[in-house]
Design a protein around this motif. Structure first.
Motif, mmCIF file in Angstrom:
data_model
loop_
_atom_site.group_PDB
_atom_site.id
_atom_site.type_symbol
_atom_site.label_atom_id
_atom_site.label_comp_id
_atom_site.label_asym_id
_atom_site.label_seq_id
_atom_site.Cartn_x
_atom_site.Cartn_y
_atom_site.Cartn_z
ATOM 1 N N LEU A 167 0.917 -1.132 -0.235
ATOM 2 C CA LEU A 167 0.086 -0.130 -0.155
ATOM 3 C C LEU A 167 0.857 1.412 -0.067
ATOM 4 N N VAL A 168 0.427 2.133 -0.803
ATOM 5 C CA VAL A 168 1.338 3.642 -0.945
ATOM 6 C C VAL A 168 0.260 4.663 -0.661
ATOM 7 N N PHE A 169 0.917 5.506 0.294
ATOM 8 C CA PHE A 169 0.132 6.663 0.741
ATOM 9 C C PHE A 169 0.838 7.950 0.335
ATOM 10 N N ASP A 170 0.367 9.302 -0.159
ATOM 11 C CA ASP A 170 1.341 10.254 -0.428
ATOM 12 C C ASP A 170 0.740 11.330 0.419
ATOM 13 N N CYS A 171 1.731 11.859 1.102
ATOM 14 C CA CYS A 171 1.251 13.017 1.997
ATOM 15 C C CYS A 171 1.824 14.287 1.432
ATOM 16 N N ARG A 172 2.108 14.746 0.135
ATOM 17 C CA ARG A 172 2.422 15.903 -0.121
ATOM 18 C C ARG A 172 1.638 16.970 -0.260
ATOM 19 N N PHE A 173 0.152 16.692 0.223
ATOM 20 C CA PHE A 173 -0.656 17.712 0.663
ATOM 21 C C PHE A 173 -0.715 18.350 1.763
ATOM 22 N N LEU A 174 0.253 17.862 2.778
ATOM 23 C CA LEU A 174 0.622 18.482 3.923
ATOM 24 C C LEU A 174 1.568 19.794 3.825
ATOM 25 N N PRO A 175 1.407 20.860 4.652
ATOM 26 C CA PRO A 175 2.388 21.686 4.594
ATOM 27 C C PRO A 175 3.766 21.200 4.772
ATOM 28 N N ASN A 176 4.895 21.734 4.127
ATOM 29 C CA ASN A 176 6.407 21.057 4.014
ATOM 30 C C ASN A 176 7.298 21.808 4.765
ATOM 31 N N PRO A 177 7.615 21.216 5.873
ATOM 32 C CA PRO A 177 8.775 21.714 6.817
ATOM 33 C C PRO A 177 9.954 22.078 6.297
ATOM 34 N N HIS A 178 10.337 21.452 5.054
ATOM 35 C CA HIS A 178 11.359 21.902 4.141
ATOM 36 C C HIS A 178 11.561 23.600 4.168
ATOM 37 N N TRP A 179 10.353 24.119 3.911
ATOM 38 C CA TRP A 179 10.317 25.572 3.509
ATOM 39 C C TRP A 179 10.543 26.603 4.899
ATOM 40 N N GLU A 180 10.546 25.800 5.985
ATOM 41 C CA GLU A 180 10.994 26.533 7.245
ATOM 42 C C GLU A 180 12.425 26.519 7.628
ATOM 43 N N GLU A 181 13.190 27.354 7.613
ATOM 44 C CA GLU A 181 14.563 27.491 7.492
ATOM 45 C C GLU A 181 15.137 26.651 8.920
ATOM 46 N N SER A 182 14.376 26.957 10.096
ATOM 47 C CA SER A 182 14.830 26.149 11.325
ATOM 48 C C SER A 182 14.798 24.519 11.020
ATOM 49 N N LEU A 183 13.643 24.155 10.322
ATOM 50 C CA LEU A 183 13.343 22.955 10.285
ATOM 51 C C LEU A 183 13.952 22.091 9.049
ATOM 52 N N ARG A 184 14.384 22.623 8.214
ATOM 53 C CA ARG A 184 14.997 22.217 7.213
ATOM 54 C C ARG A 184 16.141 20.877 7.398
ATOM 55 N N PRO A 185 17.010 21.412 8.226
ATOM 56 C CA PRO A 185 18.064 20.387 8.682
ATOM 57 C C PRO A 185 17.731 19.074 9.288
ATOM 58 N N LEU A 186 16.346 19.284 9.999
ATOM 59 C CA LEU A 186 16.020 18.152 11.154
ATOM 60 C C LEU A 186 15.166 17.085 10.009
ATOM 61 N N THR A 187 14.713 16.065 10.767
ATOM 62 C CA THR A 187 13.927 14.939 10.061
ATOM 63 C C THR A 187 12.629 15.002 10.862
ATOM 64 N N GLY A 188 11.724 14.050 10.481
ATOM 65 C CA GLY A 188 10.503 13.823 11.014
ATOM 66 C C GLY A 188 10.660 13.037 12.409
ATOM 67 N N LEU A 189 11.741 12.595 12.455
ATOM 68 C CA LEU A 189 11.895 11.816 13.871
ATOM 69 C C LEU A 189 12.109 12.780 15.038
ATOM 70 N N GLU A 190 12.205 14.062 14.655
ATOM 71 C CA GLU A 190 12.490 15.025 15.757
ATOM 72 C C GLU A 190 11.212 15.746 15.972
ATOM 73 N N ALA A 191 11.095 16.059 17.090
ATOM 74 C CA ALA A 191 9.875 16.438 17.699
ATOM 75 C C ALA A 191 9.636 18.004 16.974
ATOM 76 N N PRO A 192 10.454 18.853 16.757
ATOM 77 C CA PRO A 192 9.971 20.077 16.311
ATOM 78 C C PRO A 192 9.344 19.851 14.587
ATOM 79 N N VAL A 193 9.903 18.924 13.972
ATOM 80 C CA VAL A 193 9.275 18.581 12.646
ATOM 81 C C VAL A 193 7.817 17.720 12.819
ATOM 82 N N SER A 194 8.139 16.893 13.628
ATOM 83 C CA SER A 194 6.751 16.104 14.078
ATOM 84 C C SER A 194 5.579 17.052 14.481
ATOM 85 N N ASP A 195 6.060 17.883 15.333
ATOM 86 C CA ASP A 195 5.081 18.713 15.827
ATOM 87 C C ASP A 195 4.368 19.552 14.554
#
Length: 104
Positions: free
Chosen positions: A4-32
Motif C-alpha cells: 500500500l502506498v500513501f502520499d502526504c505531499r498535500f501537507l505543509p512542507n517543513p522544508h520551507w521553514e529554515e529552522s526545520l530544514r536540517p531536521l527530520t520527521g524523527l525529531e519533535a519540532p518537525v513532527s509537531d
C-alpha cells in the motif's frame, strides 16, 4: 516494493521553514509541525482505520507481513513524521524503516 502506498505531499512542507530544514520527521519540532495540522490528523486517522481492518484480512489470506509506504517530496520530513505517528497508533508488531531520511 510496497503493498500500500500513501502520499502526504498535500501537507505543509517543513522544508520551507529554515529552522526545520536540517531536521527530520524523527525529531519533535518537525513532527509537531506536521501533526498539528488538521489535515495530518485526519489523514493519519483514516490510514490507521483502514489498516486496522485490512491487516487482519491480509493475515487471513496467509500474508505474513504488510509493507506500507508513506511518501512525500524528499522523504525526510512529512512522510517520516506521518509514518511514525501511524506506527505508534497501530502499536503491536509494527516496525518502521525510513529509506530516504538521510538523503540530502
Amino acid at each position: 516494493d510496497a503493498d500500500l502506498v500513501f502520499d502526504c505531499r498535500f501537507l505543509p512542507n517543513p522544508h520551507w521553514e529554515e529552522s526545520l530544514r536540517p531536521l527530520t520527521g524523527l525529531e519533535a519540532p518537525v513532527s509537531d509541525f506536521v501533526m498539528t495540522h488538521d489535515d495530518a490528523q485526519h489523514f493519519v486517522a483514516d490510514v490507521v482505520n483502514l489498516l486496522a481492518w485490512q491487516i487482519p484480512a491480509f493475515a487471513r489470506e496467509g500474508k505474513a507481513y504488510l509493507t506500507v509506504a508513506i511518501g512525500c517530496t524528499g522523504g525526510k520530513h512529512r512522510s517520516v513524521a506521518v509514518a511514525e505517528e501511524i506506527a505508534q497508533r497501530l502499536g503491536g508488531d509494527v516496525s518502521t524503516f525510513h529509506r530516504d531520511v538521510e538523503r540530502s
